[in-house]
Design an enzyme around this catalytic site. Structure first.
Site, PDB file in Angstrom:
ATOM      1  N   LEU A 130       0.828  -1.201   0.000  1.00 13.83           N
ATOM      2  CA  LEU A 130       0.000   0.000   0.000  1.00 13.83           C
ATOM      3  C   LEU A 130       0.866   1.256   0.000  1.00 13.83           C
ATOM      4  O   LEU A 130       0.727   2.125  -0.843  1.00 13.83           O
ATOM      5  CB  LEU A 130      -0.930  -0.004   1.215  1.00 13.83           C
ATOM      6  CG  LEU A 130      -1.829   1.222   1.394  1.00 13.83           C
ATOM      7  CD1 LEU A 130      -2.826   1.340   0.240  1.00 13.83           C
ATOM      8  CD2 LEU A 130      -2.587   1.140   2.738  1.00 13.83           C
ATOM      9  N   ALA A 166       3.722   8.387  -0.156  1.00 10.47           N
ATOM     10  CA  ALA A 166       2.354   8.082   0.269  1.00 10.47           C
ATOM     11  C   ALA A 166       2.398   7.107   1.440  1.00 10.47           C
ATOM     12  O   ALA A 166       2.345   5.893   1.252  1.00 10.47           O
ATOM     13  CB  ALA A 166       1.546   7.491  -0.884  1.00 10.47           C
ATOM     14  N   GLY A 167       2.559   7.671   2.643  1.00 13.44           N
ATOM     15  CA  GLY A 167       2.575   6.861   3.850  1.00 13.44           C
ATOM     16  C   GLY A 167       1.236   6.957   4.544  1.00 13.44           C
ATOM     17  O   GLY A 167       0.290   6.230   4.240  1.00 13.44           O
ATOM     18  N   SER A 168       1.123   7.903   5.483  1.00 13.15           N
ATOM     19  CA  SER A 168      -0.167   8.127   6.133  1.00 13.15           C
ATOM     20  C   SER A 168      -1.225   8.552   5.114  1.00 13.15           C
ATOM     21  O   SER A 168      -2.402   8.207   5.242  1.00 13.15           O
ATOM     22  CB  SER A 168      -0.040   9.209   7.218  1.00 13.15           C
ATOM     23  OG  SER A 168       0.821   8.773   8.251  1.00 13.15           O
ATOM     24  N   ILE A 228       7.594  -2.543   2.589  1.00 10.03           N
ATOM     25  CA  ILE A 228       6.840  -3.774   2.378  1.00 10.03           C
ATOM     26  C   ILE A 228       7.456  -4.897   3.207  1.00 10.03           C
ATOM     27  O   ILE A 228       8.586  -5.339   2.962  1.00 10.03           O
ATOM     28  CB  ILE A 228       6.779  -4.145   0.891  1.00 10.03           C
ATOM     29  CG1 ILE A 228       6.300  -2.933   0.077  1.00 10.03           C
ATOM     30  CG2 ILE A 228       5.873  -5.362   0.697  1.00 10.03           C
ATOM     31  CD1 ILE A 228       4.997  -2.299   0.557  1.00 10.03           C
ATOM     32  N   THR A 229       6.691  -5.348   4.175  1.00  4.94           N
ATOM     33  CA  THR A 229       7.156  -6.375   5.105  1.00  4.94           C
ATOM     34  C   THR A 229       7.254  -7.728   4.410  1.00  4.94           C
ATOM     35  O   THR A 229       6.347  -8.120   3.675  1.00  4.94           O
ATOM     36  CB  THR A 229       6.198  -6.487   6.302  1.00  4.94           C
ATOM     37  OG1 THR A 229       6.058  -5.203   6.911  1.00  4.94           O
ATOM     38  CG2 THR A 229       6.721  -7.461   7.334  1.00  4.94           C
ATOM     39  N   GLN A 236      14.472  -0.741  32.385  1.00  6.49           N
ATOM     40  CA  GLN A 236      14.801  -0.007  33.610  1.00  6.49           C
ATOM     41  C   GLN A 236      14.940  -0.947  34.810  1.00  6.49           C
ATOM     42  O   GLN A 236      15.838  -0.790  35.629  1.00  6.49           O
ATOM     43  CB  GLN A 236      13.703   1.030  33.893  1.00  6.49           C
ATOM     44  CG  GLN A 236      14.001   1.971  35.048  1.00  6.49           C
ATOM     45  CD  GLN A 236      15.096   2.975  34.724  1.00  6.49           C
ATOM     46  OE1 GLN A 236      15.364   3.226  33.545  1.00  6.49           O
ATOM     47  NE2 GLN A 236      15.740   3.525  35.728  1.00  6.49           N
ATOM     48  N   GLY A 257      21.554  -1.694  34.365  1.00  6.62           N
ATOM     49  CA  GLY A 257      22.578  -1.745  33.326  1.00  6.62           C
ATOM     50  C   GLY A 257      22.494  -2.996  32.482  1.00  6.62           C
ATOM     51  O   GLY A 257      22.761  -2.967  31.272  1.00  6.62           O
ATOM     52  N   GLU A 304       1.153   0.086   9.954  1.00  9.69           N
ATOM     53  CA  GLU A 304      -0.296  -0.006   9.746  1.00  9.69           C
ATOM     54  C   GLU A 304      -1.023   1.226  10.295  1.00  9.69           C
ATOM     55  O   GLU A 304      -2.119   1.141  10.825  1.00  9.69           O
ATOM     56  CB  GLU A 304      -0.873  -1.300  10.324  1.00  9.69           C
ATOM     57  CG  GLU A 304      -0.479  -2.509   9.492  1.00  9.69           C
ATOM     58  CD  GLU A 304      -1.392  -3.690   9.657  1.00  9.69           C
ATOM     59  OE1 GLU A 304      -2.606  -3.489   9.837  1.00  9.69           O
ATOM     60  OE2 GLU A 304      -0.883  -4.811   9.596  1.00  9.69           O
TER      61      GLU A 304
END
Length: 384
Positions: free
Chosen positions: A129, A134-136, A161-162, A342, A346, A369
């Site tokens: 997509l 063209a993201g959001s 693209i995953t 946290q 360390g 997404e």
């Protein structure tokens, strides 16, 4: 009140599913999680284990050879895999994301052609997509599809693209009528990795989920048969948005899983780690932290399971609940994993302990997404 709760309370079969997936994840996926992250390689061991147990695409309907699992079962699978390795959880999650447009809008012939090999573990499915500009604003895509006789010819670039390059099949959104754009000018297609003109960019160098390749997909005069269109011409954008209503819940599931993994590890650590002559978990300040982590995680889980039930039923308020589950669960995951680091002090900041990886992996759930800022816009526009 009790009746409403029962609508999304896991049934016995869901509890049994969780037990089996957790056992599989701990035995076959967890041992490779740190190595997959360190080497930035695809988790082949996870894919093999998930396929062998028919857990790689449980959403595929039974008529096409799938398990026909409901939305909550799919959430539980993704959640339990993400608990040990978020990269690996993208196998079932993205298989659903990529193929759901076919499930929702495809012809029976298209479903049989592409869902059957997905269910059999012979192929994976990705979702195309987003683009460089063209993201959001997904409606601002530039990828074009032009009709030429009995074919469509696609040109453009898809970004973020995953599992690109690993998946065999790709749902691609492309502009078919530049004048109409999102109001009937975007259509959906199935593109195959082997189609002439399909190529991939170099893997992105990411903060987390390093075991899941993220690449650009290049479409250079890719000619595909007209019957590979998903649904009618001009319905692609509607299908894309309907898909996200359902699959944002799978991102919430990933968030639940990684948060649970971090909480579980932190709980064990504070019971064993001693300072000033007693376990650090005996100190009230630490107890307050772990209590808040558990409380927020459980709230996120209940919201996600409620959204999964709405997804299964196709409720009218799914858009709100899908966005809310994704947004809240991912915010909680970032908070819980940060607090887990946290709590380990360390040690938590080193790669010798898994919470450092979990914190990095959790961050993406607030972004992909649809960023959580976009989710809040979606919620505001779809208040129940």
């Amino acid at each position: 009140m009790n009746q409403a709760f029962d609508l999304f309370r896991p049934a016995e079969e869901h509890d049994l599913l969780r037990e089996s997936v957790r056992a599989l994840a701990e035995a076959k996926i967890a041992p490779f999680a740190a190595e997959v992250d360190e080497e930035g390689r695809f988790p082949r061991e996870a894919l093999d284990a998930l396929v062998a147990s028919d857990l790689h695409a449980v959403h595929v309907p039974e008529e096409f050879g799938g398990a026909g699992a409901d939305a909550l079962a799919t959430v539980i699978v993704i959640e339990e895999v993400a608990r040990v390795c978020v990269s690996s959880s993208l196998i079932p999650a993205v298989n659903k994301l990529g193929s759901l447009p076919v499930v929702l809008s495809g012809s029976k012939e298209l479903k049989a052609k592409y869902l059957a090999p997905l269910a059999a573990g012979e192929a994976m499915f990705s979702y195309c997509l987003s683009e460089p500009d063209a993201g959001s604003d997904a409606g601002g895509m530039k990828t074009r599809a032009v009709r030429d006789g009995d074919s469509w010819v696609l040109n453009g670039v898809k970004r973020w693209i995953t599992n690109a390059g690993v998946s065999e099949f790709y749902t691609v959104m492309a502009v078919t009528d530049p004048e109409k754009r999102t109001r009937g000018g975007i259509s959906a297609f199935v593109v195959e990795k082997s189609d002439e003109g399909v190529s991939f960019g170099a893997p992105e160098k990411k903060l987390g989920i390093k075991g899941s390749p993220t690449r650009e997909v290049y479409l250079d005069n890719v000619r595909i048969p007209a019957d590979r269109m998903i649904g009618d011409e001009g319905t692609g954008f509607t299908t894309a948005m309907k898909t996200l209503d359902h699959t944002r819940i799978t991102i919430a599931a990933q968030a639940l899983g990684v948060a649970q993994g971090a909480l579980d590890y932190a709980k064990g650590y504070i019971r064993e780690r001693k300072q000033f002559g007693k376990p650090v978990g005996d100190f009230q300040g630490i107890q307050f932290m772990i209590a808040d982590m558990a409380m927020k995680l459980e709230a996120a889980r209940q919201l996600t399971y409620a959204a999964a039930a709405k997804s299964e039923r196709g409720d009218a308020d799914l858009t709100f609940f899908g966005a809310a589950a994704k947004c809240y669960a991912s915010d909680v995951a970032m908070e819980v994993t940060t607090d887990a680091v946290q709590l380990l002090g360390g040690y938590g900041y080193t790669r010798d302990y898994p919470v450092e990886r979990m914190m990095r992996d959790a961050k993406i759930t607030q972004i992909y997404e649809g960023t959580n800022q976009v989710q809040r816009i979606v919620m505001a526009r779809n208040l129940p």
